[in-house]
Design a protein around this motif. Structure first.
Motif, PDB file in Angstrom:
ATOM      1  N   GLN A  68       0.813  -1.215   0.000  1.00 46.00           N
ATOM      2  CA  GLN A  68       0.000   0.000   0.000  1.00 46.00           C
ATOM      3  C   GLN A  68       0.850   1.271   0.000  1.00 46.00           C
ATOM      4  N   GLY A  69       2.033   1.219   0.603  1.00 44.16           N
ATOM      5  CA  GLY A  69       2.889   2.390   0.675  1.00 44.16           C
ATOM      6  C   GLY A  69       4.016   2.399  -0.344  1.00 44.16           C
ATOM      7  N   ARG A  70       4.066   1.377  -1.207  1.00 42.73           N
ATOM      8  CA  ARG A  70       5.160   1.198  -2.169  1.00 42.73           C
ATOM      9  C   ARG A  70       5.383   2.418  -3.057  1.00 42.73           C
ATOM     10  N   GLU A  71       4.317   2.966  -3.599  1.00 42.36           N
ATOM     11  CA  GLU A  71       4.445   4.104  -4.516  1.00 42.36           C
ATOM     12  C   GLU A  71       5.074   5.308  -3.810  1.00 42.36           C
ATOM     13  N   ARG A  72       4.594   5.597  -2.630  1.00 40.99           N
ATOM     14  CA  ARG A  72       5.125   6.723  -1.856  1.00 40.99           C
ATOM     15  C   ARG A  72       6.600   6.506  -1.517  1.00 40.99           C
ATOM     16  N   LEU A  73       6.939   5.301  -1.106  1.00 36.11           N
ATOM     17  CA  LEU A  73       8.309   4.967  -0.752  1.00 36.11           C
ATOM     18  C   LEU A  73       9.240   5.109  -1.953  1.00 36.11           C
TER      19      LEU A  73
END
Length: 121
Positions: A68-73
């Protein structure tokens, strides 16, 4: 750059996972950023990890949260490195409470040669 990546990962873990790791080390190797996090489990996760079923549960939960946080990371690491992040690989060892991230970049980063007697060249 490695310290900036390290700090971004700590902030991500604190904000997104709800708890920061005890220790983080980031290393840039050509077109890779490798990040090792120690002490990433919450007390509840450590308790769950005492059984095989709990280990699987913690691993699945952590993988779903990272998905879920991959894009932001990837955006954060890409901004720091000035590259496009192609993908991020991650795994967690629940028994020892460590996580590894490996980011692949679209090109190699040029790291200046350092002579301890002269500084960066």
């Amino acid at each position: 750059m490695e310290n900036t990546i390290r700090n971004a990962i700590i902030k991500f873990e604190q904000e997104f996972m709800g708890r920061g790791p005890d220790e983080v080390r980031a290393v840039v190797v050509r077109d890779l950023v490798v990040v090792r996090l120690k002490g990433v489990l919450t007390p509840a996760e450590r308790q769950l990890a005492k059984t095989a079923e709990g280990v699987d549960m913690v691993k699945r939960l952590r993988q779903n949260l990272i998905a879920q946080g991959r894009e932001r990371l990837c955006e954060q690491v890409g901004e720091i490195t000035g590259t496009k992040i192609l993908t991020v690989f991650t795994d967690i060892d629940v028994h020892i409470g460590e996580r590894i991230f490996v980011f692949t970049m679209d090109r190699e980063l040029k790291v200046p040669d350092v002579d301890p007697n002269r500084g960066a060249r």
